[in-house]
Design a protein around this motif. Structure first.
Motif, PDB file in Angstrom:
ATOM      1  N   ARG A 115       0.839  -1.205   0.000  1.00 27.84           N
ATOM      2  CA  ARG A 115       0.000   0.000   0.000  1.00 27.84           C
ATOM      3  C   ARG A 115       0.873   1.254   0.000  1.00 27.84           C
ATOM      4  O   ARG A 115       2.043   1.222   0.386  1.00 27.84           O
ATOM      5  N   VAL A 116       0.305   2.369  -0.427  1.00 30.02           N
ATOM      6  CA  VAL A 116       1.012   3.647  -0.452  1.00 30.02           C
ATOM      7  C   VAL A 116       0.177   4.658   0.317  1.00 30.02           C
ATOM      8  O   VAL A 116      -1.028   4.782   0.074  1.00 30.02           O
ATOM      9  N   ARG A 117       0.800   5.356   1.251  1.00 34.45           N
ATOM     10  CA  ARG A 117       0.117   6.413   2.000  1.00 34.45           C
ATOM     11  C   ARG A 117       0.770   7.746   1.665  1.00 34.45           C
ATOM     12  O   ARG A 117       1.930   7.987   2.025  1.00 34.45           O
ATOM     13  N   ILE A 118       0.061   8.593   0.983  1.00 37.38           N
ATOM     14  CA  ILE A 118       0.560   9.940   0.721  1.00 37.38           C
ATOM     15  C   ILE A 118       0.409  10.747   2.010  1.00 37.38           C
ATOM     16  O   ILE A 118      -0.670  10.748   2.615  1.00 37.38           O
ATOM     17  N   PRO A 119       1.445  11.404   2.487  1.00 36.96           N
ATOM     18  CA  PRO A 119       1.309  12.212   3.709  1.00 36.96           C
ATOM     19  C   PRO A 119       0.100  13.140   3.622  1.00 36.96           C
ATOM     20  O   PRO A 119      -0.164  13.729   2.567  1.00 36.96           O
ATOM     21  N   PHE A 120      -0.625  13.267   4.725  1.00 36.21           N
ATOM     22  CA  PHE A 120      -1.922  13.932   4.703  1.00 36.21           C
ATOM     23  C   PHE A 120      -1.819  15.389   4.267  1.00 36.21           C
ATOM     24  O   PHE A 120      -2.620  15.861   3.442  1.00 36.21           O
ATOM     25  N   THR A 121      -0.852  16.121   4.787  1.00 38.34           N
ATOM     26  CA  THR A 121      -0.740  17.527   4.387  1.00 38.34           C
ATOM     27  C   THR A 121      -0.305  17.659   2.936  1.00 38.34           C
ATOM     28  O   THR A 121      -0.704  18.600   2.244  1.00 38.34           O
ATOM     29  N   PHE A 122       0.504  16.700   2.463  1.00 39.66           N
ATOM     30  CA  PHE A 122       0.867  16.735   1.051  1.00 39.66           C
ATOM     31  C   PHE A 122      -0.357  16.420   0.196  1.00 39.66           C
ATOM     32  O   PHE A 122      -0.547  17.004  -0.884  1.00 39.66           O
ATOM     33  N   ALA A 123      -1.192  15.500   0.678  1.00 38.67           N
ATOM     34  CA  ALA A 123      -2.437  15.220  -0.030  1.00 38.67           C
ATOM     35  C   ALA A 123      -3.305  16.471  -0.098  1.00 38.67           C
ATOM     36  O   ALA A 123      -3.994  16.711  -1.097  1.00 38.67           O
ATOM     37  N   ALA A 124      -3.261  17.292   0.963  1.00 38.07           N
ATOM     38  CA  ALA A 124      -4.006  18.555   0.950  1.00 38.07           C
ATOM     39  C   ALA A 124      -3.441  19.508  -0.099  1.00 38.07           C
ATOM     40  O   ALA A 124      -4.190  20.246  -0.750  1.00 38.07           O
ATOM     41  N   VAL A 125      -2.127  19.484  -0.280  1.00 37.14           N
ATOM     42  CA  VAL A 125      -1.508  20.293  -1.336  1.00 37.14           C
ATOM     43  C   VAL A 125      -2.006  19.821  -2.701  1.00 37.14           C
ATOM     44  O   VAL A 125      -2.371  20.633  -3.563  1.00 37.14           O
ATOM     45  N   LEU A 126      -2.043  18.507  -2.892  1.00 42.45           N
ATOM     46  CA  LEU A 126      -2.541  17.973  -4.163  1.00 42.45           C
ATOM     47  C   LEU A 126      -4.004  18.347  -4.380  1.00 42.45           C
ATOM     48  O   LEU A 126      -4.449  18.503  -5.518  1.00 42.45           O
ATOM     49  N   GLY A 127      -4.731  18.506  -3.294  1.00 41.54           N
ATOM     50  CA  GLY A 127      -6.128  18.878  -3.395  1.00 41.54           C
ATOM     51  C   GLY A 127      -6.357  20.284  -3.892  1.00 41.54           C
ATOM     52  O   GLY A 127      -7.504  20.672  -4.162  1.00 41.54           O
ATOM     53  N   MET A 128      -5.310  21.060  -4.036  1.00 40.51           N
ATOM     54  CA  MET A 128      -5.460  22.406  -4.577  1.00 40.51           C
ATOM     55  C   MET A 128      -5.745  22.388  -6.079  1.00 40.51           C
ATOM     56  O   MET A 128      -6.103  23.419  -6.643  1.00 40.51           O
ATOM     57  N   THR A 129      -5.581  21.243  -6.705  1.00 40.30           N
ATOM     58  CA  THR A 129      -5.933  21.118  -8.122  1.00 40.30           C
ATOM     59  C   THR A 129      -6.959  20.010  -8.292  1.00 40.30           C
ATOM     60  O   THR A 129      -6.920  18.994  -7.594  1.00 40.30           O
ATOM     61  N   ASP A 130      -7.870  20.186  -9.214  1.00 46.37           N
ATOM     62  CA  ASP A 130      -8.864  19.158  -9.510  1.00 46.37           C
ATOM     63  C   ASP A 130      -8.398  18.202 -10.597  1.00 46.37           C
ATOM     64  O   ASP A 130      -9.115  17.258 -10.931  1.00 46.37           O
TER      65      ASP A 130
END
Length: 546
Positions: free
Chosen positions: A392-407
């Motif tokens: 499994r792969v876990r993207i760090p949560f805050t980095f995932a929030a950064v990725l969430g800045m784009t759709d």
């Protein structure tokens, strides 16, 4: 108190508290299936705090199943309790909280004093308010992967399951009074441990005038009910009720549930530990002649530093939590030591996720950990996930929030790969599962309006109007990116230097960057964020070309 009834019993040095609870249960040589129980009265919004008994009980049930025992986990809805006051907040079946004024409040207001299952559902979607509440609890458990069996108290009464124990208590009401009188001052010589439902107005009444155990009936008068600081008027009707047409008071109903359902273990909050548990255990032993279940008390936890409050709406439901967290992270929160009070901080959910990710990484031997941390991870982690998957792969949560800045899903994956959070050999399923965290983190950013709550305007350049000096500084910054392909720190430093070289106010220059990329005047650390994007897009946007 009998020594076996101590809800604060020591954990005997186990790394997982559920093992200690299982040991105490098995020490009594219980018959199978072993029954693990929880319960709640449907008086308000069934929030995350109410899941304590379900999820804590689940861990104990799973430990027992792991040891080869058959287990039945039940959760009683004490839905024959009377509605004593109007809640200010309710929740629909999707877990969305609404004000009382947004539903048919009259369904509740006209039924104060009536059992929850006799009150129309104010949402109009279920057969009663009690059923609506039970459906919410059931769906919350299902979403967390807990196979709990909901049990309606109303159905137990109507089907006659409580009939024998009720008859026994009425036959031995003098002993019942004597035992309960040690805990409640209001118990007098006229006290009868049964509350009939008035056949005239449908309200629960507390005034029994005669008992006929041979006939299985009680006579009653429908009198007023004190509910906190208000009085619910009785209608004055004099009637007769069978033992199926009423309910036991809570202090007797709880030990009656233990007998009827054959309960072996029940966790409960510290309010019960200091209130109805001592009387319930006493009634079980010295009135009914039963052994109470193995108890376990848990500390309450708070929501963003304040107590959960269904009446004021300071709550969060499982359905809402799962819009921000994976189910395994929520289970991880409940797997912590129940004896310690904890705060469920929405603002700091990233820290909770990081804790879970670390336990997972320790379990798979991916990070260094001491012996205690390793032992705990190896014991607890398998109870949190359906399948322990080393790939499994876990993207760090805050980095995932950064990725969430784009759709843009392709851009999300591209950035995650570039930053090393998705390995080259990851399968499509693993990548999809890893990127699912982005939407969760994005919802967290929106809900808390934190530093990640920005939308990258990738499709079209936002409207802007810069002076010549600012445009020259932006061109300089673009040239630096094209020439150096810098990392985040270097690019952040160059933002300052470009502004200084062209005598542009640094704050105004950052605002210009935020305007170009987010159509905002503020945003995340600009250099670090831009360094994660594809260089061609950054160059074109800094040069105001696309």
């Amino acid at each position: 108190m009998h020594p076996d009834d101590d809800p604060y019993a020591d954990d005997d040095g186990h790394v997982f508290w559920a093992d200690a609870a299982a040991d105490r249960i098995l020490a009594r040589n219980p018959e199978e299936p072993i029954v693990v129980k929880g319960g709640i009265s449907p008086s308000g919004v069934p929030h995350l705090g109410n899941m304590n008994e379900i999820v804590r009980g689940y861990f104990v049930a799973e430990v027992l199943r792991e040891r080869g025992y058959e287990v039945r986990q039940v959760f009683t809805s004490d839905d024959r309790d009377p509605l004593r006051k109007l809640p200010r907040k309710l929740a629909d079946l999707d877990g969305d909280i609404v004000d009382l004024g947004d539903v048919n409040a009259g369904a509740l207001g006209q039924n104060l004093g009536a059992p929850y299952t006799a009150i129309p559902d104010p949402f109009g979607c279920c057969d009663s308010y009690g059923e609506h509440f039970s459906n919410l609890i059931q769906s919350s458990a299902d979403l967390l992967g807990v196979p709990v069996e909901m049990v309606s108290n109303t159905e137990l009464y109507e089907d006659g399951d409580f009939e024998n124990v009720t008859e026994f208590l009425l036959e031995n009401r003098e002993t019942a009074r004597e035992v309960l009188g040690e805990y409640q001052d209001k118990v007098d010589e006229d006290y009868v441990p049964f509350n009939p439902i008035c056949e005239e107005c449908g309200k629960v009444t507390e005034t029994v005038t005669a008992v006929d155990t041979d006939a299985g009936t009680v006579d009653y008068v429908c009198t007023d009910m004190e509910a906190g600081d208000q009085t619910i008027d009785g209608c004055g009707h004099e009637g007769t009720a069978t033992l199926r047409e009423g309910k036991l008071p809570w202090r007797f109903e709880w030990p009656a549930q233990w007998r009827v359902l054959g309960v072996d273990f029940e966790p409960f909050g510290k309010d019960h530990a200091e209130g109805s548990w001592p009387s319930g255990a006493d009634i079980a032993r010295n009135v009914l002649g039963d052994e109470p279940p193995v108890p376990m008390v848990y500390e309450w936890f708070t929501l963003d530093g304040e107590a959960f409050s269904s009446s004021s709406g300071h709550v969060i439901l499982v359905q809402d939590v799962l819009r921000m967290l994976e189910p395994e992270v929520v289970r991880f929160f409940f797997a912590k030591d129940p004896r310690k009070a904890r705060d469920f901080s929405i603002e700091h959910l990233d820290q909770l996720v990081d804790e879970f990710d670390r336990m997972e990484a320790v379990y798979f031997g991916e990070v260094d950990a001491d012996e205690d941390e390793t032992e705990r991870a190896e014991r607890v982690y398998p109870f949190l996930v359906e399948d322990a998957n080393a790939d499994r792969v876990r993207i760090p949560f805050t980095f995932a929030a950064v990725l969430g800045m784009t759709d843009d899903p392709d851009l999300r994956e591209e950035i995650a790969r570039r930053e090393g959070h998705i390995p080259d050999n990851a399968s499509d399923d693993v990548v999809e599962a890893a990127l699912a965290r982005v939407e969760l983190a994005r919802e967290w950013a929106r809900r808390t309006d934190n530093e990640f709550n920005y939308d990258l305007k990738r499709q079209a350049i936002p409207d802007h109007d810069f002076d010549a000096a600012t445009e020259a500084a932006l061109d300089d910054l673009a040239d630096f990116v094209e020439r150096e392909d810098p990392d985040g720190d270097a690019l952040q430093g160059e933002v300052y230097e470009s502004a200084k070289r062209h005598d542009v106010d640094v704050g105004a220059f950052f605002s210009a960057g935020y305007r170009l990329f987010f159509d905002e005047d503020q945003g995340p650390k600009l250099g670090q964020f831009l360094a994660k994007l594809d260089r061609e897009f950054v160059l074109a946007r800094l040069r105001r070309e696309a």
